[in-house]
Write a protein that holds these residues in place. Structure first.
Motif, PDB file in Angstrom:
ATOM      1  N   SER A 126       0.849  -1.192   0.000  1.00  0.00           N
ATOM      2  CA  SER A 126       0.000   0.000   0.000  1.00  0.00           C
ATOM      3  C   SER A 126       0.883   1.240   0.000  1.00  0.00           C
ATOM      4  CB  SER A 126      -0.873   0.025   1.251  1.00  0.00           C
ATOM      5  OG  SER A 126      -1.432   1.307   1.424  1.00  0.00           O
ATOM      6  N   LYS A 127       0.573   2.171  -0.868  1.00  0.00           N
ATOM      7  CA  LYS A 127       1.377   3.397  -0.935  1.00  0.00           C
ATOM      8  C   LYS A 127       0.912   4.419   0.105  1.00  0.00           C
ATOM      9  CE  LYS A 127       2.388   2.822  -5.820  1.00  0.00           C
ATOM     10  NZ  LYS A 127       1.448   1.922  -6.432  1.00  0.00           N
ATOM     11  N   ASN A 128      -0.198   4.140   0.792  1.00  0.00           N
ATOM     12  CA  ASN A 128      -0.779   5.081   1.737  1.00  0.00           C
ATOM     13  C   ASN A 128      -0.051   4.992   3.089  1.00  0.00           C
ATOM     14  OD1 ASN A 128      -2.444   6.281   3.737  1.00  0.00           O
ATOM     15  ND2 ASN A 128      -4.204   6.092   2.379  1.00  0.00           N
ATOM     16  N   LYS A 129       0.542   6.109   3.505  1.00  0.00           N
ATOM     17  CA  LYS A 129       1.327   6.134   4.741  1.00  0.00           C
ATOM     18  C   LYS A 129       0.659   6.946   5.852  1.00  0.00           C
ATOM     19  CE  LYS A 129       5.466   5.541   2.002  1.00  0.00           C
ATOM     20  NZ  LYS A 129       6.654   6.158   1.447  1.00  0.00           N
ATOM     21  N   LYS A 130      -0.611   7.267   5.661  1.00  0.00           N
ATOM     22  CA  LYS A 130      -1.309   8.165   6.588  1.00  0.00           C
ATOM     23  C   LYS A 130      -1.232   7.690   8.035  1.00  0.00           C
ATOM     24  CE  LYS A 130      -5.688  10.545   7.197  1.00  0.00           C
ATOM     25  NZ  LYS A 130      -7.041  10.782   6.635  1.00  0.00           N
ATOM     26  N   GLN A 131      -1.567   6.443   8.293  1.00  0.00           N
ATOM     27  CA  GLN A 131      -1.590   5.942   9.672  1.00  0.00           C
ATOM     28  C   GLN A 131      -0.199   5.937  10.297  1.00  0.00           C
ATOM     29  OE1 GLN A 131      -4.274   5.530  11.562  1.00  0.00           O
ATOM     30  NE2 GLN A 131      -5.317   6.300   9.749  1.00  0.00           N
ATOM     31  N   LEU A 132       0.821   5.603   9.504  1.00  0.00           N
ATOM     32  CA  LEU A 132       2.184   5.556  10.040  1.00  0.00           C
ATOM     33  C   LEU A 132       2.719   6.954  10.358  1.00  0.00           C
ATOM     34  CD1 LEU A 132       3.640   2.801   7.708  1.00  0.00           C
ATOM     35  CD2 LEU A 132       3.006   2.583  10.111  1.00  0.00           C
ATOM     36  N   LEU A 133       2.239   7.956   9.644  1.00  0.00           N
ATOM     37  CA  LEU A 133       2.696   9.329   9.878  1.00  0.00           C
ATOM     38  C   LEU A 133       2.050   9.946  11.115  1.00  0.00           C
ATOM     39  CD1 LEU A 133       2.696  10.547   6.187  1.00  0.00           C
ATOM     40  CD2 LEU A 133       4.710  10.297   7.657  1.00  0.00           C
ATOM     41  N   LYS A 134       0.945   9.383  11.564  1.00  0.00           N
ATOM     42  CA  LYS A 134       0.241   9.942  12.727  1.00  0.00           C
ATOM     43  C   LYS A 134       1.146  10.013  13.956  1.00  0.00           C
ATOM     44  CE  LYS A 134      -4.196  10.005  15.009  1.00  0.00           C
ATOM     45  NZ  LYS A 134      -4.110  11.448  15.113  1.00  0.00           N
ATOM     46  N   GLU A 135       2.093   9.090  14.067  1.00  0.00           N
ATOM     47  CA  GLU A 135       3.043   9.100  15.192  1.00  0.00           C
ATOM     48  C   GLU A 135       3.791  10.427  15.304  1.00  0.00           C
ATOM     49  OE1 GLU A 135       7.337   7.096  16.346  1.00  0.00           O
ATOM     50  OE2 GLU A 135       6.037   6.027  14.960  1.00  0.00           O
ATOM     51  N   TYR A 136       3.969  11.098  14.166  1.00  0.00           N
ATOM     52  CA  TYR A 136       4.765  12.328  14.129  1.00  0.00           C
ATOM     53  C   TYR A 136       3.906  13.588  14.208  1.00  0.00           C
ATOM     54  CZ  TYR A 136       8.179   8.903  12.662  1.00  0.00           C
ATOM     55  OH  TYR A 136       9.000   7.797  12.618  1.00  0.00           O
ATOM     56  N   GLU A 137       2.637  13.425  14.510  1.00  0.00           N
ATOM     57  CA  GLU A 137       1.720  14.562  14.580  1.00  0.00           C
ATOM     58  C   GLU A 137       2.217  15.592  15.586  1.00  0.00           C
ATOM     59  OE1 GLU A 137      -3.066  15.441  14.839  1.00  0.00           O
ATOM     60  OE2 GLU A 137      -2.310  13.478  15.446  1.00  0.00           O
ATOM     61  N   GLY A 138       2.287  16.837  15.142  1.00  0.00           N
ATOM     62  CA  GLY A 138       2.690  17.931  16.007  1.00  0.00           C
ATOM     63  C   GLY A 138       4.186  18.043  16.282  1.00  0.00           C
ATOM     64  N   THR A 139       4.985  17.184  15.690  1.00  0.00           N
ATOM     65  CA  THR A 139       6.429  17.193  15.970  1.00  0.00           C
ATOM     66  C   THR A 139       7.202  18.220  15.142  1.00  0.00           C
ATOM     67  OG1 THR A 139       6.910  15.523  14.277  1.00  0.00           O
ATOM     68  CG2 THR A 139       6.424  14.731  16.536  1.00  0.00           C
ATOM     69  N   GLU A 140       6.609  18.657  14.029  1.00  0.00           N
ATOM     70  CA  GLU A 140       7.267  19.556  13.077  1.00  0.00           C
ATOM     71  C   GLU A 140       8.518  18.938  12.462  1.00  0.00           C
ATOM     72  OE1 GLU A 140       7.793  23.523  14.581  1.00  0.00           O
ATOM     73  OE2 GLU A 140       5.680  23.705  15.127  1.00  0.00           O
ATOM     74  N   CYS A 141       8.600  17.609  12.464  1.00  0.00           N
ATOM     75  CA  CYS A 141       9.710  16.929  11.776  1.00  0.00           C
ATOM     76  C   CYS A 141       9.635  17.224  10.285  1.00  0.00           C
ATOM     77  CB  CYS A 141       9.594  15.407  11.938  1.00  0.00           C
ATOM     78  SG  CYS A 141       9.980  14.777  13.564  1.00  0.00           S
ATOM     79  N   PHE A 142      10.770  17.199   9.637  1.00  0.00           N
ATOM     80  CA  PHE A 142      10.774  17.246   8.178  1.00  0.00           C
ATOM     81  C   PHE A 142      10.318  15.893   7.653  1.00  0.00           C
ATOM     82  CE2 PHE A 142      13.457  20.908   8.886  1.00  0.00           C
ATOM     83  CZ  PHE A 142      13.019  21.776   7.891  1.00  0.00           C
ATOM     84  N   TRP A 143       9.509  15.929   6.598  1.00  0.00           N
ATOM     85  CA  TRP A 143       8.954  14.727   5.966  1.00  0.00           C
ATOM     86  C   TRP A 143       9.264  14.809   4.474  1.00  0.00           C
ATOM     87  CZ3 TRP A 143       7.846  10.123   4.977  1.00  0.00           C
ATOM     88  CH2 TRP A 143       6.773   9.687   4.213  1.00  0.00           C
ATOM     89  N   ILE A 144      10.118  13.902   4.002  1.00  0.00           N
ATOM     90  CA  ILE A 144      10.586  13.926   2.614  1.00  0.00           C
ATOM     91  C   ILE A 144       9.934  12.779   1.866  1.00  0.00           C
ATOM     92  CG2 ILE A 144      12.601  13.973   1.124  1.00  0.00           C
ATOM     93  CD1 ILE A 144      14.210  14.598   3.794  1.00  0.00           C
ATOM     94  N   ASP A 146       8.061  11.525  -2.282  1.00  0.00           N
ATOM     95  CA  ASP A 146       7.883  11.811  -3.706  1.00  0.00           C
ATOM     96  C   ASP A 146       6.445  11.572  -4.164  1.00  0.00           C
ATOM     97  OD1 ASP A 146       8.198   9.046  -3.367  1.00  0.00           O
ATOM     98  OD2 ASP A 146       8.954   8.772  -5.395  1.00  0.00           O
ATOM     99  N   VAL A 147       5.597  11.045  -3.296  1.00  0.00           N
ATOM    100  CA  VAL A 147       4.182  10.844  -3.603  1.00  0.00           C
ATOM    101  C   VAL A 147       3.404  11.961  -2.904  1.00  0.00           C
ATOM    102  CG1 VAL A 147       2.199   9.293  -3.365  1.00  0.00           C
ATOM    103  CG2 VAL A 147       4.474   8.349  -3.886  1.00  0.00           C
ATOM    104  N   SER A 148       2.794  12.826  -3.709  1.00  0.00           N
ATOM    105  CA  SER A 148       2.189  14.048  -3.163  1.00  0.00           C
ATOM    106  C   SER A 148       1.096  13.765  -2.132  1.00  0.00           C
ATOM    107  CB  SER A 148       1.640  14.918  -4.295  1.00  0.00           C
ATOM    108  OG  SER A 148       0.735  14.194  -5.108  1.00  0.00           O
ATOM    109  N   GLU A 149       0.304  12.715  -2.324  1.00  0.00           N
ATOM    110  CA  GLU A 149      -0.747  12.391  -1.370  1.00  0.00           C
ATOM    111  C   GLU A 149      -0.155  12.109   0.015  1.00  0.00           C
ATOM    112  OE1 GLU A 149      -4.593   9.408  -1.114  1.00  0.00           O
ATOM    113  OE2 GLU A 149      -2.870   8.780  -2.310  1.00  0.00           O
ATOM    114  N   ASN A 150       0.929  11.357   0.054  1.00  0.00           N
ATOM    115  CA  ASN A 150       1.578  11.063   1.337  1.00  0.00           C
ATOM    116  C   ASN A 150       2.227  12.310   1.930  1.00  0.00           C
ATOM    117  OD1 ASN A 150       0.926   8.333   1.615  1.00  0.00           O
ATOM    118  ND2 ASN A 150       2.582   7.723   0.258  1.00  0.00           N
ATOM    119  N   LEU A 151       2.765  13.171   1.078  1.00  0.00           N
ATOM    120  CA  LEU A 151       3.327  14.420   1.576  1.00  0.00           C
ATOM    121  C   LEU A 151       2.241  15.207   2.314  1.00  0.00           C
ATOM    122  CD1 LEU A 151       6.061  16.183   1.258  1.00  0.00           C
ATOM    123  CD2 LEU A 151       4.521  17.643  -0.071  1.00  0.00           C
ATOM    124  N   ASP A 152       1.068  15.297   1.692  1.00  0.00           N
ATOM    125  CA  ASP A 152      -0.040  16.044   2.295  1.00  0.00           C
ATOM    126  C   ASP A 152      -0.484  15.456   3.628  1.00  0.00           C
ATOM    127  OD1 ASP A 152      -0.120  17.959   0.316  1.00  0.00           O
ATOM    128  OD2 ASP A 152      -1.700  16.969  -0.837  1.00  0.00           O
TER     129      ASP A 152
END
Length: 195
Positions: A126-144, A146-152
């Motif tokens: 699955s190319k969808n990383k939404k749930q895995l990114l939730k861990e970083y909510e509010g951290t202001e980490c840089f997120w690099i 190439d898939v625009s949906e995941n960037l958003d």
């Protein structure tokens, strides 16, 4: 806890999965139909089922361990790690198996050394990383990415998004001041350290 963490995708950002896959496909007798497509079935004129089978076979081959780095990734990932103390958390869309994890880690260690990447998370095909990114909510980490949906997804969680420019994301436009398009790791480095 996340002050020195950079979260990154791997394929298309740190290493050339697409190039490695293409060379493997050519070796198998396939010809690229159109370079502009992101989806493998469109690019090679095959069915989605055949594309899934070939991607799976490639990801399980020794070729996954030998992916070449994105042009200037080695230099700037090492600079960020060795000179500025950053560590990388990688979220990668390949099958979540021990073999795939080991192959990806071998490639990471061969290209970037053994200490720059502190964590690798595989999210399966699955190319969808939404749930895995939730861990970083509010951290202001840089997120690099190439898939625009995941960037958003990352930007929506308060991360600072850097979209690696690729032919398949050319149409992406954002209104967010926390999302920027970059062409290479030198630009990523500049965004992160302010040089």
């Amino acid at each position: 806890m996340y002050d020195n963490v950079i979260v990154t995708d791997y394929d298309g950002v740190c290493a050339y999965w697409e190039h490695g896959f293409h060379m493997w496909m050519v070796d198998k007798g396939y010809k690229e139909q159109d370079k502009g497509f992101y989806d493998i079935e469109d690019k090679y004129g095959i069915t989605p089922e055949k594309a899934d089978m070939l991607i799976n076979a490639f990801n399980q081959s020794a070729a996954l361990k030998r992916l070449p780095p994105i042009k200037d990734a080695i230099k700037y990932i090492r600079k960020l790690h060795e000179e500025h103390g950053y560590v990388f958390h990688c979220i990668s869309a390949i099958p979540n198996t021990q073999d795939m994890y080991d192959a990806r880690m071998e490639n990471i260690h061969n290209l970037f050394g053994k200490t720059a990447f502190e964590r690798l998370t595989l999210c399966g095909s699955s190319k969808n990383k939404k749930q895995l990114l939730k861990e970083y909510e509010g951290t202001e980490c840089f997120w690099i990415e190439d898939v625009s949906e995941n960037l958003d997804y990352g930007v929506a969680y308060g991360m600072r998004g850097l979209l690696m420019d690729r032919h398949y994301n050319k149409d992406y436009v954002t209104q967010s001041p926390y999302a920027h398009r970059v062409n290479n790791w030198r630009e990523i480095y500049s965004h992160i350290v302010g040089e």
